[in-house]
Scaffold this motif. Structure first.
Motif, PDB file in Angstrom:
ATOM      1  N   MET A 276       0.839  -1.198   0.000  1.00  0.00           N
ATOM      2  CA  MET A 276       0.000   0.000   0.000  1.00  0.00           C
ATOM      3  C   MET A 276       0.873   1.246   0.000  1.00  0.00           C
ATOM      4  N   ARG A 277       0.391   2.253  -0.731  1.00  0.00           N
ATOM      5  CA  ARG A 277       1.000   3.569  -0.627  1.00  0.00           C
ATOM      6  C   ARG A 277       0.505   4.232   0.652  1.00  0.00           C
ATOM      7  N   THR A 278       1.114   5.352   1.002  1.00  0.00           N
ATOM      8  CA  THR A 278       0.690   6.076   2.199  1.00  0.00           C
ATOM      9  C   THR A 278      -0.774   6.473   2.096  1.00  0.00           C
ATOM     10  N   VAL A 279      -1.198   6.935   0.936  1.00  0.00           N
ATOM     11  CA  VAL A 279      -2.577   7.361   0.762  1.00  0.00           C
ATOM     12  C   VAL A 279      -3.536   6.177   0.877  1.00  0.00           C
ATOM     13  N   ASP A 280      -3.097   4.996   0.438  1.00  0.00           N
ATOM     14  CA  ASP A 280      -3.948   3.808   0.544  1.00  0.00           C
ATOM     15  C   ASP A 280      -4.157   3.422   2.007  1.00  0.00           C
ATOM     16  N   LEU A 281      -3.073   3.446   2.775  1.00  0.00           N
ATOM     17  CA  LEU A 281      -3.177   3.121   4.195  1.00  0.00           C
ATOM     18  C   LEU A 281      -4.042   4.150   4.913  1.00  0.00           C
ATOM     19  N   ALA A 282      -3.896   5.402   4.531  1.00  0.00           N
ATOM     20  CA  ALA A 282      -4.690   6.460   5.154  1.00  0.00           C
ATOM     21  C   ALA A 282      -6.183   6.224   4.916  1.00  0.00           C
ATOM     22  N   ARG A 283      -6.545   5.898   3.700  1.00  0.00           N
ATOM     23  CA  ARG A 283      -7.950   5.678   3.379  1.00  0.00           C
ATOM     24  C   ARG A 283      -8.517   4.478   4.122  1.00  0.00           C
ATOM     25  N   ARG A 284      -7.766   3.400   4.194  1.00  0.00           N
ATOM     26  CA  ARG A 284      -8.271   2.184   4.818  1.00  0.00           C
ATOM     27  C   ARG A 284      -8.320   2.293   6.341  1.00  0.00           C
ATOM     28  N   SER A 285      -7.485   3.121   6.922  1.00  0.00           N
ATOM     29  CA  SER A 285      -7.445   3.249   8.383  1.00  0.00           C
ATOM     30  C   SER A 285      -8.257   4.430   8.904  1.00  0.00           C
ATOM     31  N   GLY A 286      -8.656   5.322   7.996  1.00  0.00           N
ATOM     32  CA  GLY A 286      -9.433   6.480   8.425  1.00  0.00           C
ATOM     33  C   GLY A 286      -8.597   7.656   8.885  1.00  0.00           C
ATOM     34  N   TYR A 287      -7.304   7.618   8.620  1.00  0.00           N
ATOM     35  CA  TYR A 287      -6.419   8.728   8.976  1.00  0.00           C
ATOM     36  C   TYR A 287      -6.058   9.533   7.735  1.00  0.00           C
ATOM     37  N   SER A 288      -5.483  10.696   7.979  1.00  0.00           N
ATOM     38  CA  SER A 288      -4.934  11.468   6.871  1.00  0.00           C
ATOM     39  C   SER A 288      -3.535  10.967   6.561  1.00  0.00           C
ATOM     40  N   VAL A 289      -3.009  11.371   5.410  1.00  0.00           N
ATOM     41  CA  VAL A 289      -1.651  10.974   5.029  1.00  0.00           C
ATOM     42  C   VAL A 289      -0.649  11.452   6.075  1.00  0.00           C
ATOM     43  N   GLN A 290      -0.809  12.683   6.545  1.00  0.00           N
ATOM     44  CA  GLN A 290       0.119  13.217   7.549  1.00  0.00           C
ATOM     45  C   GLN A 290       0.007  12.461   8.862  1.00  0.00           C
ATOM     46  N   GLN A 291      -1.212  12.076   9.230  1.00  0.00           N
ATOM     47  CA  GLN A 291      -1.373  11.313  10.468  1.00  0.00           C
ATOM     48  C   GLN A 291      -0.688   9.959  10.377  1.00  0.00           C
ATOM     49  N   VAL A 292      -0.747   9.331   9.214  1.00  0.00           N
ATOM     50  CA  VAL A 292      -0.056   8.054   9.032  1.00  0.00           C
ATOM     51  C   VAL A 292       1.450   8.250   9.234  1.00  0.00           C
ATOM     52  N   ARG A 293       1.997   9.293   8.649  1.00  0.00           N
ATOM     53  CA  ARG A 293       3.423   9.567   8.819  1.00  0.00           C
ATOM     54  C   ARG A 293       3.752   9.835  10.278  1.00  0.00           C
ATOM     55  N   ASN A 294       2.860  10.565  10.961  1.00  0.00           N
ATOM     56  CA  ASN A 294       3.099  10.868  12.371  1.00  0.00           C
ATOM     57  C   ASN A 294       3.071   9.594  13.227  1.00  0.00           C
ATOM     58  N   LEU A 295       2.142   8.692  12.925  1.00  0.00           N
ATOM     59  CA  LEU A 295       2.059   7.445  13.684  1.00  0.00           C
ATOM     60  C   LEU A 295       3.310   6.592  13.481  1.00  0.00           C
TER      61      LEU A 295
END
Length: 239
Positions: free
Chosen positions: A1-20
Motif C-alpha cells: 500500500m501507498r501512504t494514501v492507501d493506508l490512510a484511506r483504509r485506516s481512516g487517517y490522513s496521510v500526515q497522520q499516518v506519517r506521524n504514527l
C-alpha cells in the motif's frame, strides 16, 4: 500500500499516518528505491488497533501500549481493569446518590450543622479535601463570625454527592458546572441522567478496547509477543 492507501483504509490522513510511524505506533515503512513509503497489512492492523485504543484509553496511553513490546498485553489488561473499577464505583455512586438525593431536608437548625472536621470524618476524607471543594465552589459552607466552616444539612448532602461522583471518576471542572444543576428541584433526575451518561461512556470505551484487542491479535501474530517494531518488514518483503 501507498501512504494514501493506508490512510484511506485506516481512516487517517496521510500526515497522520506519517506521524504514527514517526511515533513508533506503526512499524517502519518499507522504502522503494525512489524513497517512497510502502505499507503492508501489519501497518493497517497497527493503525486500526491504535484508533480503537485511543478511543478506549486516550491517545497518550494508546501510544504507550502500541510501543510496549512484551508489556503490551499487561498494559491492555490494566486498561480493562481500570474500566472494571470505574464500573464498580459507578454502581456504588448510583446507589448512594439515589439514596442521598431522596433524603428530606427539614428546616435547618444550628444544631444540625457539621464542622469541617466532623464532615471529613463522616465522609472518610481529609479536612483539606473539603477545603479544596470549598475553594473550587463545589460545596461552599457557611462561615461564622470567626470564619469557621459550618455545613448545613443540604451542604452535607452536596458533599456526599460530590464525594461519590469523585469516586466514580468525575473531575473537578465538570463537577463545578454540574453542582448548580443538581441543587435545582429536579436534582435527582439530573443526577440519574449524568450517571447514565457516565455509564454509556464506560460502555463505549469497553467496546473500543474489544475492537483494539481484535486488531492487536493480528499485530501480535505478525511480530510475535515480546518483540518491538523494527525494520523487519523490509527483510520479510525481500524474501
Amino acid at each position: 500500500m501507498r501512504t494514501v492507501d493506508l490512510a484511506r483504509r485506516s481512516g487517517y490522513s496521510v500526515q497522520q499516518v506519517r506521524n504514527l510511524e514517526r511515533d513508533g505506533v506503526l512499524p517502519p515503512a518499507v522504502r522503494t528505491p525512489a524513497g517512497y513509503r510502502t505499507y503492508a497489512e501489519p501497518h493497517l492492523h497497527a493503525a486500526l488497533a491504535y484508533r480503537a485504543l485511543a478511543a478506549g484509553v486516550g491517545p497518550v496511553e494508546a501510544k504507550r501500549i502500541m510501543r510496549a513490546g512484551p508489556d503490551m498485553l499487561a498494559l491492555l489488561d490494566a486498561a480493562h481493569a481500570r474500566l472494571h473499577t470505574e464500573r464498580r464505583e459507578l454502581d456504588l455512586a448510583r446507589q448512594a446518590a439515589e439514596a442521598i438525593a431522596g433524603e428530606p431536608i427539614a428546616e435547618v437548625r444550628p444544631a444540625d450543622s457539621m464542622t469541617v472536621t466532623e464532615l471529613a470524618a463522616a465522609l472518610g476524607v481529609r479536612a483539606s479535601t473539603l477545603r479544596h471543594w470549598d475553594a473550587e465552589g463545589l460545596v461552599v459552607p457557611h462561615r461564622d463570625a470567626r470564619r469557621s466552616r459550618h455545613y448545613a444539612p443540604d451542604q452535607v448532602r452536596d458533599a456526599r454527592i460530590v464525594h461519590q461522583l469523585r469516586k466514580a471518576g468525575y473531575r473537578i471542572a465538570p463537577l463545578r458546572d454540574l453542582m448548580p444543576q443538581l441543587r435545582q428541584a429536579r436534582r435527582g433526575e439530573d443526577l440519574a441522567s449524568i450517571l447514565a451518561g457516565r455509564d454509556a461512556s464506560i460502555d463505549a470505551r469497553s467496546r473500543a478496547l474489544l475492537d483494539a484487542a481484535a486488531a492487536l491479535c493480528a499485530v501480535l501474530a505478525y511480530r510475535g509477543v515480546g518483540q518491538v517494531w523494527t525494520g523487519s518488514l523490509a527483510s520479510d518483503r525481500s524474501r
